[in-house]
Every structure is written in C-alpha cells, then in structure tokens.
Design a protein around this motif. Sequence first.
Motif, mmCIF file in Angstrom:
data_model
loop_
_atom_site.group_PDB
_atom_site.id
_atom_site.type_symbol
_atom_site.label_atom_id
_atom_site.label_comp_id
_atom_site.label_asym_id
_atom_site.label_seq_id
_atom_site.Cartn_x
_atom_site.Cartn_y
_atom_site.Cartn_z
ATOM 1 N N ASN A 210 36.958 28.555 36.226
ATOM 2 C CA ASN A 210 37.378 27.510 37.146
ATOM 3 C C ASN A 210 38.487 28.089 38.035
ATOM 4 N N VAL A 211 39.512 28.641 37.399
ATOM 5 C CA VAL A 211 40.552 29.427 38.063
ATOM 6 C C VAL A 211 40.782 30.658 37.183
ATOM 7 N N PRO A 212 40.610 31.862 37.693
ATOM 8 C CA PRO A 212 40.691 33.050 36.847
ATOM 9 C C PRO A 212 42.122 33.389 36.465
ATOM 10 N N PRO A 213 42.314 33.998 35.298
ATOM 11 C CA PRO A 213 43.663 34.422 34.901
ATOM 12 C C PRO A 213 44.113 35.614 35.743
ATOM 13 N N PRO A 214 45.407 35.772 35.966
ATOM 14 C CA PRO A 214 45.916 36.856 36.823
ATOM 15 C C PRO A 214 45.506 38.246 36.366
ATOM 16 N N GLU A 215 45.310 38.434 35.057
ATOM 17 C CA GLU A 215 44.970 39.771 34.563
ATOM 18 C C GLU A 215 43.575 40.232 35.009
ATOM 19 N N LEU A 219 40.460 44.009 38.593
ATOM 20 C CA LEU A 219 39.039 44.289 38.398
ATOM 21 C C LEU A 219 38.185 43.514 39.399
ATOM 22 N N TYR A 220 38.494 42.221 39.570
ATOM 23 C CA TYR A 220 37.691 41.395 40.462
ATOM 24 C C TYR A 220 37.808 41.863 41.909
ATOM 25 N N ASN A 221 38.995 42.267 42.323
ATOM 26 C CA ASN A 221 39.164 42.782 43.681
ATOM 27 C C ASN A 221 38.362 44.055 43.897
ATOM 28 N N GLU A 222 38.354 44.918 42.900
ATOM 29 C CA GLU A 222 37.605 46.172 43.014
ATOM 30 C C GLU A 222 36.101 45.938 43.073
#
Length: 425
Positions: A210-215, A219-222
């Motif tokens: 729903n809202v991803p954790p900062p950690e 990875l998600y940006n890459e």
Amino acid sequence: MTVKHRIPTLLCATAMTVALATGASAQSTNQPNNLNKLQDFKTTGAPLRIQTVEQGGARAAAIRENLKQVKLPPGFKIDLYAIVPDARHMAVGTNVGVVFVGTRKADVWAVTDRAKARVADEVKRFAPSIDFKVPNGVCFSKDGFLFIAEHNRVLVFPAAEFFYESPDVAVGVVAETLIPREEESFNHGARVCRIGPDDKLYVALGQPYNVPPPEKAKLYNEQGIGGIVRMDRDGKNREVYARGVRNSVGMDFNPANGELWFTDNQVDGMGDDQPPGELNRATKMGQNFGFPWYGGGMVRTVEYKASEPPKDAVPPMVEMAPHAADLGMTFYSGAMFPAKYKGGIFNAEHGSWNRTKPVGARIMFTEVKPDGSNGKTEVFAEGWLNDKTGEYLGRPVDVVQYLDGSMLVSDDLAGAVYRISYTGQ
C-alpha cells in the motif's frame, strides 16, 4: 539484473526473418520443455482440440439484459461482443483484427469475428501449450508482434494472428524476469505494456505495498518497481523511464506528439474522499511522479510526511475520483466517433472496493488539446454500478479501439467484452 540470452532465428509465415532474444532457463512450470520446443519450431504434443468458450445461451442473454442499464451519450450504443472469462487487458491484431485478451489467472484468449458481423463467433485459449502466470498485459507492435507481460516475464509472439489457430506457436522470451523473484507478490502484479513511438517496449511495474517501507527505496529505484521501465524489443538496454508510480495498470502514447500518459491507483485507507486517483503525463524520461511521498494528487502520506518529497515531483494532469480504480486507457484516433472525441483519452474505472459508498465502474473521457495538455474530464459510459444497492453488474478493466473505429471494453466481473459504436441516430 543480468540475464543470459540465446538468440534463435524465427522464420515467420511472412518469410520475414526475425531475431528474438530468448532465455534457455525460462521454462513453463507444468510443461517444462514446451517453451524450448516452440523456440526450435518443434511440436509439443498438445491436443489439437483447443478449449473454446460458448458464446450464446442464457449467460449471453443475461449480460445483454444488464447492458440495458448502461447510459451513453446520444447516438452511441453498446452490445455484447464476446463472452471472455476473466477478461482484462486487450490488444487488437494488426492483420485480421483478432482480439487477444489477457487475464490475471493463467489464460490468454483469442477472440475472433470470422463473419465480420461485429460480434465474436469464436473465443478460444491462445497458446495452450504454454503455461502462463498472470498474463494480464498484452500489446501489439505495428509490424504484428504480440507481447504478453506476465507477472514476472515478457514473451513475444511473431505473427500471432497466423499461429493462433494451433496449440503450438512461435514464441520468444523478451525478459526472463521483470523484478527480483524475492519481490514477487500477489498484490499489484498485473502488468501492462505498450510499444512506444521509439519502437521500445514499455512495461509498468506496480510495487506490492500500500505504501512501501523506506528500506525498499534503493532496490525499487534501481529496478523500476513502482515505476515504468522500457527496453529494446529483444529485452536489451533496459532502463527506468519513470519513478514515483504506485500501481499503473493502464498507459498509452499520444499519437500527436508521442508523450506517454498513464493511470495510477493511489493509497488505500485514507478515507472515502482521499486521495484522488491519477491520470498522468510523462513528457520525458526520468520524471518522478511523487509516490510514496504523495498518496495521490498532492495528498501527503502519513508514512512519509516527515520526509522531504522530490522537488521536481510531477503532479497528475487529472485528479480522478478517489478509489475509483482507473485502469486501462487509450487515445482515440478513429473516424467513427464524433470529432469531439478525436485525440482524447478513454479510460476504464474498475470501481472501488474500499469506500462506504462505492464509486466507479464506468468509462471516462478526457479531452486532450492540440498543445498536448488536457481539457475537461467527464463520464462517457456508466450504469454497471447500482447506486441504490452498491451492487456491481460489471467492472470495466480496459478500453481499446477496434479496426472500424468502434471501442471495445473488457469486464472481468461479467467475463465479457463489449462493443461501443456510434450510429448518430
């Protein structure tokens, strides 16, 4: 991620030689050797009798009865085009107009109007010798290649309209994986795809939270998770085109200027009336559309309220009804509809699941001006949601333009595809 490829040469029925990047390790779960056999043009032994779907009877009559509730602008009419179980995103063949329909399950359907009566007379399983997993996203290239974006793989089918009569088809693997396997989730895994004006393949990658954790941010940006990635049609040169996208399940390119527009489904659990859904416009590569700092529109999420959002975050062009679940969209370029609709955007609202008063289950239209900006957004078709009882008669998923300029609408609740045409009467 590094993916090893082998390159077979596929000789299509048109005598055109095509090089497709394929993965030797990408194999069907239940039919482990079939994909490699098909890549080598060998038969799999799949039964020649392909599963079909009955098109008449009581079910068709009931769907047509429900369609009487759908309201359209004057001069338009809607009818049942085909019964298609679990119908999701669609792609219209560039040759004879076979409509390929994806699902969130294990089937892709080939829908054919052999009599050219503007109603399907055959719906059958496409490529039954291949084991699909959430083959939601289907899209065609202008030269007739069908791409199918599964939950975590992309396949390509040269001359799909030629091979679809057989259980065995010519196939290649464009991407063995779209995301790291440890990031696979049952949530937000229905992909959509488009071939851009640059002849590259674009795939939207919804993130599973729903809202991803900062950690998860690095990875998600890459990987482009929570964004849109693009790659060459053979899977090479993958790059992240857009970030800050929660879960896009609809996109299309403006034929007037090549800009990418996409819908985005926004954060749940913030109340009935916030945040809004989104219709977005990407004018160049590398833009960030604000999620997870913004839950939808300019509404800040609780989880990221203390964190500074990107200064160049791009707001939506249109704020849609909160929780209406805007999914598939298309630019209209046909000649059948009145001039008002030429160059504008039609999009399907699947309908809310988490509002005290349901909203959606309709087709929206957004005017697009000559300068590429948007004008008014209005309801085009509605009536699949009973306002008194909250009951859904259908849940539209996708909209595509058919060869004659009419519009097809998929519905995964009714398990149907509708056809909207304009008579002017």
